[in-house]
Design an enzyme around this catalytic site. Structure first.
Site, short mmCIF file in Angstrom:
data_model
loop_
_atom_site.label_atom_id
_atom_site.label_comp_id
_atom_site.label_asym_id
_atom_site.label_seq_id
_atom_site.Cartn_x
_atom_site.Cartn_y
_atom_site.Cartn_z
N LYS A 1 -10.73 -4.44 -4.31
CA LYS A 1 -11.73 -3.36 -4.42
C LYS A 1 -11.14 -2.12 -5.07
CE LYS A 1 -13.57 -4.36 0.11
NZ LYS A 1 -13.00 -3.92 1.37
N LYS B 1 0.82 -1.22 0.00
CA LYS B 1 0.00 0.00 0.00
C LYS B 1 0.85 1.26 0.00
CE LYS B 1 -4.14 -1.60 2.42
NZ LYS B 1 -4.78 -1.63 3.73
N LYS C 1 -4.55 -10.67 -7.05
CA LYS C 1 -5.76 -10.88 -6.25
C LYS C 1 -6.86 -9.91 -6.69
CE LYS C 1 -5.98 -8.69 -2.39
NZ LYS C 1 -5.94 -8.09 -1.07
P1 TYM Z 1 -11.15 -6.36 3.16
O1 TYM Z 1 -12.20 -5.32 3.39
O2 TYM Z 1 -10.04 -6.06 2.24
O3 TYM Z 1 -11.81 -7.70 2.67
C1 TYM Z 1 -12.92 -8.28 3.33
C2 TYM Z 1 -12.79 -9.80 3.32
O4 TYM Z 1 -12.72 -10.26 1.96
C3 TYM Z 1 -11.58 -11.10 1.80
N1 TYM Z 1 -11.06 -10.93 0.43
C4 TYM Z 1 -10.91 -11.91 -0.46
N2 TYM Z 1 -11.16 -13.24 -0.39
C5 TYM Z 1 -10.90 -13.97 -1.50
N3 TYM Z 1 -10.42 -13.45 -2.65
C6 TYM Z 1 -10.16 -12.14 -2.77
N4 TYM Z 1 -9.70 -11.63 -3.89
C7 TYM Z 1 -10.40 -11.30 -1.64
N5 TYM Z 1 -10.26 -9.97 -1.40
C8 TYM Z 1 -10.67 -9.77 -0.14
C9 TYM Z 1 -10.60 -10.63 2.84
O5 TYM Z 1 -9.66 -11.64 3.15
C10 TYM Z 1 -11.51 -10.31 4.00
O6 TYM Z 1 -11.80 -11.47 4.74
N6 TYM Z 1 -8.21 -6.00 7.19
C11 TYM Z 1 -9.47 -6.52 6.71
C12 TYM Z 1 -10.67 -6.04 7.49
C13 TYM Z 1 -10.61 -6.30 8.95
C14 TYM Z 1 -10.78 -7.54 9.60
C15 TYM Z 1 -10.72 -7.25 11.00
C16 TYM Z 1 -10.98 -8.83 9.16
C17 TYM Z 1 -10.44 -5.34 9.92
N7 TYM Z 1 -10.53 -5.92 11.13
C18 TYM Z 1 -10.84 -8.26 11.95
C19 TYM Z 1 -11.08 -9.85 10.12
C20 TYM Z 1 -11.02 -9.55 11.49
C21 TYM Z 1 -9.65 -6.09 5.25
O7 TYM Z 1 -9.11 -5.13 4.81
O8 TYM Z 1 -10.56 -6.83 4.56
#
Ligand code: TYM
Length: 328
Positions: A196, A112, A193
């Site tokens: 978003k 990032k 990957k």
């Molecule tokens: P975020 O918002 O990027 O993504 C949300 C969830 O989607 C999963 N994910 C994917 N799974 C499969 N293939 C993909 N291409 C893909 N892109 C995203 C992510 O693994 C996630 O489960 N840091 C986290 C948010 C967070 C969080 C937490 C998660 C904050 N606090 C506590 C678990 C527990 C994040 O940015 O997810």
């Protein structure tokens, strides 16, 4: 008492089928086996600049998508992270036991910050806040996609360090990945990957894309130069399309292989597109119903925060006591 599950999604960008297959679908599957808490992590989203009005709208959109995906708000708490003060407070307390070197090593932090000149401190602290989300509720299980595995290892390291400095306090959270769909790749660039924030119009299928847009994006997905599906030699693009189909359909490997072996890519794409459209149409219909009643959604979020605040407060109090802060 049931063990606790916690996970979260950032309200930035459009939720896509990677988020759904890697996280939400798994949450829905396991929610009733646990005491479940699902967060919209707005404090994480602001680690990069968000337009205020767009962020506010996004928070409600994500909450509605949680419910439309099948999260049951009568059972699972839906929580906007910033509505529960313990997240930010525990984050600071944990910051004080976290070596900077651990944070600088995080691959997402490195990725990032590559293109930014002035790196906000929030980006470095990001995984500590995530550890706080999890440890605040003593969650035993954290269902996520594969890209969060490193953050969860760090969460366990922070918990262990705290426990060894101040005595057993935190439950060690386990990472829970889905069997299929833990890492969905970009349709246009199957080496990367699905994300978003990626720019390409054909990169991701958003959960709210209309059926004709979904079909167009999947029909244009990058494949390779082979004439048809060969499970032994397929490239990343074909493998990704098959993973999308399998994760949505729930088919076993034994069903997948005979059905798709030798299939031409045009036909493969048509079948993947129809599978995705048929699974997202009912989700989109529920989304429209939920968003037609803003008072309902506001009530769910208020109630979610009220339900989890006592748990959060008691963990923060325990941590303060352990650290020797004044807790009359
Ligand atoms: P975020 O918002 O990027 O993504 C949300 C969830 O989607 C999963 N994910 C994917 N799974 C499969 N293939 C993909 N291409 C893909 N892109 C995203 C992510 O693994 C996630 O489960 N840091 C986290 C948010 C967070 C969080 C937490 C998660 C904050 N606090 C506590 C678990 C527990 C994040 O940015 O997810």
């Amino acid at each position: 008492m049931k063990a606790r599950v916690l996970s979260g999604v950032q309200p930035s960008g459009n939720l896509h089928i990677g988020n759904y297959l890697g996280a939400l679908k798994n949450w829905v599957r396991i929610q009733h086996d646990y005491e479940s808490i699902f967060c919209i992590v707005d404090l994480h989203a602001i680690t990069v600049y968000q337009k205020p009005e767009e962020l506010r709208a996004k928070i409600l959109e994500i909450a509605a998508l949680f419910i439309a995906s099948g999260i049951d708000p009568k059972h699972s708490a839906l929580v906007v992270q910033s509505m529960v003060h313990g997240h930010a407070e525990l984050s600071w307390l944990l910051t004080c036991v976290t070596p900077v070197g651990w944070l600088e090593r995080m691959t997402q932090y490195k990725a990032k910050t590559q293109a930014i000149e002035t790196i906000g401190d929030g980006l470095l602290q990001y995984p500590v806040l995530m550890a706080a989300d999890i440890l605040l509720y003593q969650a035993a299980i954290v269902p996520v996609g594969e890209d969060q595995s490193q953050h969860l290892e760090l969460t366990r390291d922070i918990a262990q360090r705290f426990n060894s400095l101040y005595g057993a306090t935190f439950v060690m959270p386990a990472t829970n990945l889905p069997a299929v769909g833990a890492r969905i790749m970009g349709l246009d660039e199957p080496e990367k990957k699905m994300s978003k924030s990626a720019a390409g119009a054909g990169h991701a299928v958003a959960l709210l894309d209309p059926p004709e847009v979904i079909r167009k994006k999947i029909m244009r997905a990058t494949t390779d130069s082979q004439p048809g599906v060969d499970f032994e030699t397929m490239g990343a693009g074909v493998e990704n399309l098959l993973a999308i189909f399998q994760a949505f359909s729930g088919w076993s490997d034994d069903q997948m292989k005979p059905h798709f072996t030798g299939m031409r890519y045009g036909d493969l794409k048509k079948q993947v597109a129809e599978m995705v459209v048929s699974q997202l149409e009912p989700l989109q219909a529920r989304y429209r119903e939920i968003t037609a009643d803003p008072a309902y959604l506001a009530g769910v979020l208020r109630e979610g925060a009220e339900r989890v605040t006592p748990i959060a407060d008691s963990t923060v109090r325990l941590v303060k006591e352990r650290m020797g802060l004044y807790t009359p």
